[in-house]
Design an enzyme around this catalytic site. Sequence first.
Site, PDB file in Angstrom:
ATOM      1  N   HIS A 125     -17.354  33.733  12.595  1.00 53.18           N
ATOM      2  CA  HIS A 125     -17.415  34.239  13.966  1.00 53.18           C
ATOM      3  C   HIS A 125     -17.705  35.729  14.025  1.00 53.18           C
ATOM      4  O   HIS A 125     -17.574  36.443  13.035  1.00 53.18           O
ATOM      5  CB  HIS A 125     -16.130  33.912  14.732  1.00 53.18           C
ATOM      6  CG  HIS A 125     -14.874  34.509  14.184  1.00 53.18           C
ATOM      7  ND1 HIS A 125     -14.617  35.865  14.191  1.00 53.18           N
ATOM      8  CD2 HIS A 125     -13.792  33.930  13.625  1.00 53.18           C
ATOM      9  CE1 HIS A 125     -13.427  36.088  13.665  1.00 53.18           C
ATOM     10  NE2 HIS A 125     -12.900  34.929  13.303  1.00 53.18           N
ATOM     11  N   CYS A 151     -10.565  33.039   8.740  1.00 54.48           N
ATOM     12  CA  CYS A 151     -11.973  32.869   9.103  1.00 54.48           C
ATOM     13  C   CYS A 151     -12.859  33.870   8.355  1.00 54.48           C
ATOM     14  O   CYS A 151     -12.374  34.727   7.627  1.00 54.48           O
ATOM     15  CB  CYS A 151     -12.158  33.052  10.610  1.00 54.48           C
ATOM     16  SG  CYS A 151     -11.369  31.764  11.590  1.00 54.48           S
TER      17      CYS A 151
END
Length: 136
Positions: A92, A111
């Site tokens: 992301h 992430c």
Amino acid sequence: MTRLRLYKSQRLLVLDGAQGVLRSYPVGLGFAPEGHKQFEGDGRTPEGTYTIDRRNPESLFHLSIGISYPNAADRAFAAAQGQSPGGDIFIHGGPRRGIDPTNKQDWTAGCIAVSDRQIEEIYAMVRDGTPIDIYA
């Protein structure tokens, strides 16, 4: 076929196409970057072979593409330890204020973080089902 490779120790995400490397990106990882993600909340980024399995244009982190963690082995290991393997692992954009992923800072909950411009490029080039190999 498009393929992703993440080299955690180098903080480098590589996007391969049929003719070789298309792009590479500096990344930030989970706040505890050493080792394979095993449990919810451990702050680690997974290691192993996964696929891109979803896209989120409404992500809180600009755009995001999901990684298929946990797989069956990840779930079995965590269950054997009486814990949750966690989930919701994404590539992301949208780094927190003051965090620059080009400085290879680790700040996510597991992430893979890139800049907003970079996730726009990755989002446009990578489809669901794309393999991603994540190396220590």
